[in-house]
Each structure stands twice: as structure tokens, then as C-alpha cells.
Design a protein around this motif. Sequence first.
Motif, mmCIF file in Angstrom:
data_model
loop_
_atom_site.group_PDB
_atom_site.id
_atom_site.type_symbol
_atom_site.label_atom_id
_atom_site.label_comp_id
_atom_site.label_asym_id
_atom_site.label_seq_id
_atom_site.Cartn_x
_atom_site.Cartn_y
_atom_site.Cartn_z
ATOM 1 N N THR A 9 0.730 -1.794 -0.093
ATOM 2 C CA THR A 9 0.182 -0.197 0.963
ATOM 3 C C THR A 9 1.437 1.318 0.755
ATOM 4 N N GLU A 10 1.785 1.172 0.892
ATOM 5 C CA GLU A 10 2.611 2.038 0.454
ATOM 6 C C GLU A 10 3.447 2.873 -0.578
ATOM 7 N N PHE A 11 3.950 2.138 -1.362
ATOM 8 C CA PHE A 11 4.003 1.839 -2.609
ATOM 9 C C PHE A 11 3.239 3.099 -3.518
ATOM 10 N N GLU A 12 1.470 2.086 -3.127
ATOM 11 C CA GLU A 12 0.882 2.694 -4.742
ATOM 12 C C GLU A 12 0.186 4.165 -3.742
ATOM 13 N N ASN A 13 0.412 4.088 -2.503
ATOM 14 C CA ASN A 13 0.120 5.793 -1.829
ATOM 15 C C ASN A 13 1.131 6.916 -2.152
ATOM 16 N N ASN A 14 2.045 6.584 -2.934
ATOM 17 C CA ASN A 14 2.917 7.347 -3.613
ATOM 18 C C ASN A 14 3.559 7.242 -4.993
ATOM 19 N N ASN A 15 2.471 6.281 -4.757
ATOM 20 C CA ASN A 15 2.624 6.424 -6.638
ATOM 21 C C ASN A 15 0.962 6.919 -7.573
ATOM 22 N N ASP A 16 0.246 7.242 -6.890
ATOM 23 C CA ASP A 16 -1.161 7.956 -7.472
ATOM 24 C C ASP A 16 -1.740 6.669 -7.688
ATOM 25 N N GLY A 17 -1.547 5.929 -6.234
ATOM 26 C CA GLY A 17 -2.927 4.579 -6.614
ATOM 27 C C GLY A 17 -2.237 3.143 -7.537
ATOM 28 N N ARG A 18 -0.911 3.966 -8.410
ATOM 29 C CA ARG A 18 -0.159 2.659 -9.425
ATOM 30 C C ARG A 18 0.295 1.224 -8.750
ATOM 31 N N THR A 19 0.498 0.285 -9.366
ATOM 32 C CA THR A 19 0.462 -0.574 -8.422
ATOM 33 C C THR A 19 2.476 -1.579 -8.992
ATOM 34 N N ILE A 20 3.217 -2.059 -7.933
ATOM 35 C CA ILE A 20 4.497 -2.333 -8.061
ATOM 36 C C ILE A 20 4.268 -3.207 -9.547
ATOM 37 N N HIS A 21 2.988 -3.732 -9.993
ATOM 38 C CA HIS A 21 2.828 -4.236 -11.755
ATOM 39 C C HIS A 21 2.762 -3.529 -12.174
ATOM 40 N N ALA A 22 2.765 -2.456 -12.148
ATOM 41 C CA ALA A 22 2.643 -1.401 -13.161
ATOM 42 C C ALA A 22 3.954 -1.389 -13.210
ATOM 43 N N ALA A 23 4.374 -0.460 -12.671
ATOM 44 C CA ALA A 23 6.031 -0.153 -12.510
ATOM 45 C C ALA A 23 6.632 -1.583 -13.555
ATOM 46 N N ARG A 24 6.316 -2.351 -13.409
ATOM 47 C CA ARG A 24 6.921 -3.917 -13.482
ATOM 48 C C ARG A 24 6.468 -3.845 -15.283
ATOM 49 N N GLN A 25 5.285 -3.747 -15.816
ATOM 50 C CA GLN A 25 5.337 -3.627 -17.253
ATOM 51 C C GLN A 25 5.564 -2.084 -18.454
ATOM 52 N N ALA A 26 5.865 -1.338 -17.027
ATOM 53 C CA ALA A 26 6.817 0.003 -17.930
ATOM 54 C C ALA A 26 8.439 -0.044 -17.748
ATOM 55 N N GLY A 27 9.026 -1.553 -17.270
ATOM 56 C CA GLY A 27 10.255 -1.664 -17.434
ATOM 57 C C GLY A 27 11.028 -1.303 -16.212
#
Length: 249
Positions: free
Chosen positions: A47-65
Motif C-alpha cells: 500500500t505504501e508503494f501505491e500511496n507514493n505513486n498515485d494508486g499505481r501498483t508495483i505490477h504496473a511499474a514492472r510493465q513499464a520496465g
Amino acid sequence: MIKYLGQPSRLILEWEPPIEASDRKRWSIGEVIGNGVPSSFRYFTGTEFENNNDGRTIHAARQAGYWGFPAFGPHKDDLAKPIETGVAETLARRLAARSRSDFNDYLKHHLLQPSEMLTDMALLGATGARLPGDGFALTDPLDSITSAQDMVIELVGFRHYLDKGLAVPRGAVLQLQPEPDSEHDPDAIKVIYGTETVGYINRLQAKGLGRLIQTHDVSAYVHRFNGTPTRPRAYAFVQMREAVGKVAA
């Protein structure tokens, strides 16, 4: 030149997707803690990752590379324990060596000057420690300022306004205007040249800077441009001075 240098005890490590990516919105991936010298690093998770990234998940970050900061290993969802070995040495490699003959030129580029206050944490926060090609940078969230401070801040979204034909000269005076009614971020701060918007303050710094705008006299001007013709970057020099009789709302 920077007269009052910040001494952050906390820095945010950000990652920006490669230049060919369609969406280059930055990701906040973790934090560096230290008193003068970086002593620990930890990844944001859950949740901390999502709160620091406007609700975006670590999975979405991995999709971005994104997979992690190479020196600190892969970004695992269950990695909760801070890394406390080799952090200072790793991040120091993102700075110009103090022994270099052109170190003072490096400082001058960032409006800095030799000083006993120029700790590694201060230097990392003031320069961003960005290296060509890897997408990582460090950001001072401005959450520990209580007195006068000078800083250089990147104008987020600058290229989008430049695409509209707006010409902004180096040295131009800028206005910083909080947008508490913004539907995207109530802490947003718009950067204005004349009557035109030329960018926004990084969301990681906007909350801290917004607090300071209420209690300090703030002035800003365009310091420098860099980047590429298709991905230009603009930086503002911001001065904050304590204002007698000015209190937060």
C-alpha cells in the motif's frame, strides 16, 4: 549561488521509464535515510508503494520496465527490511568525486560552492544524482525545512507547455501558485511565467513547498535548460526566506 543549503535526512529514489516509452511518468520506488551520510535504503512495498505513486501498483511499474535499483537488488513485494550495507558507497558513485580537478565546476553547475555543510546527503539532494540512461534520481521531499533555504527544482511537464509554442528565457521570473482545488492533487503547485503555465512542482516536493509558501517569502526564476530537443528539461532556482509575521493558514 545557493546561500542556504538544505540538509535533508530523507531522500526519495525515483525512476523514470526510458525515453522511448509512451508514458514517462515517474515512479517513487524507495527512500534513503541518513544524517549527513546515507545510512540505509528501503523499497516502498504494498500500500505504501501505491500511496507514493498515485494508486499505481508495483505490477504496473514492472510493465513499464522497472525491476529495481541494480545495486540494491530486485524490488520484491515482501522486502520490508532496510538495506544498510554499502548504501553510502553506492550513492556516492552517482556524484562527481570530490578529488576531481573539476569538482568545483561541477558544484558551480548546480549553483553550489565548497562548504563544510556540503555533506553527501546535501549534495545528493541538491544535484538529484541523475546519471545518463538509467532513469534514477534522488529527490529531497522538503519535509525538514524550518528556516531559509535555496534550491534548484525541476519543472515537471515543462515540455508539454513548450510544445504549445511558449518561449521561456533563462533568468525569467516565475510565480509559484498552489492549487488546493486541483482534482488531481490538492498539494499541486503551478509554475507561471507571466500569465502562462510552464510546468508544475514535482509532486514529491509540492506538499513540503506548499507548507513553506505559507510561512516564507518565496522567489523563483529559470535557472537552466537541458535534456534533448524532444525531451527538454527546465530547472528553477527557488529562494525561501523567513517572513516576519507570516503564519500558516
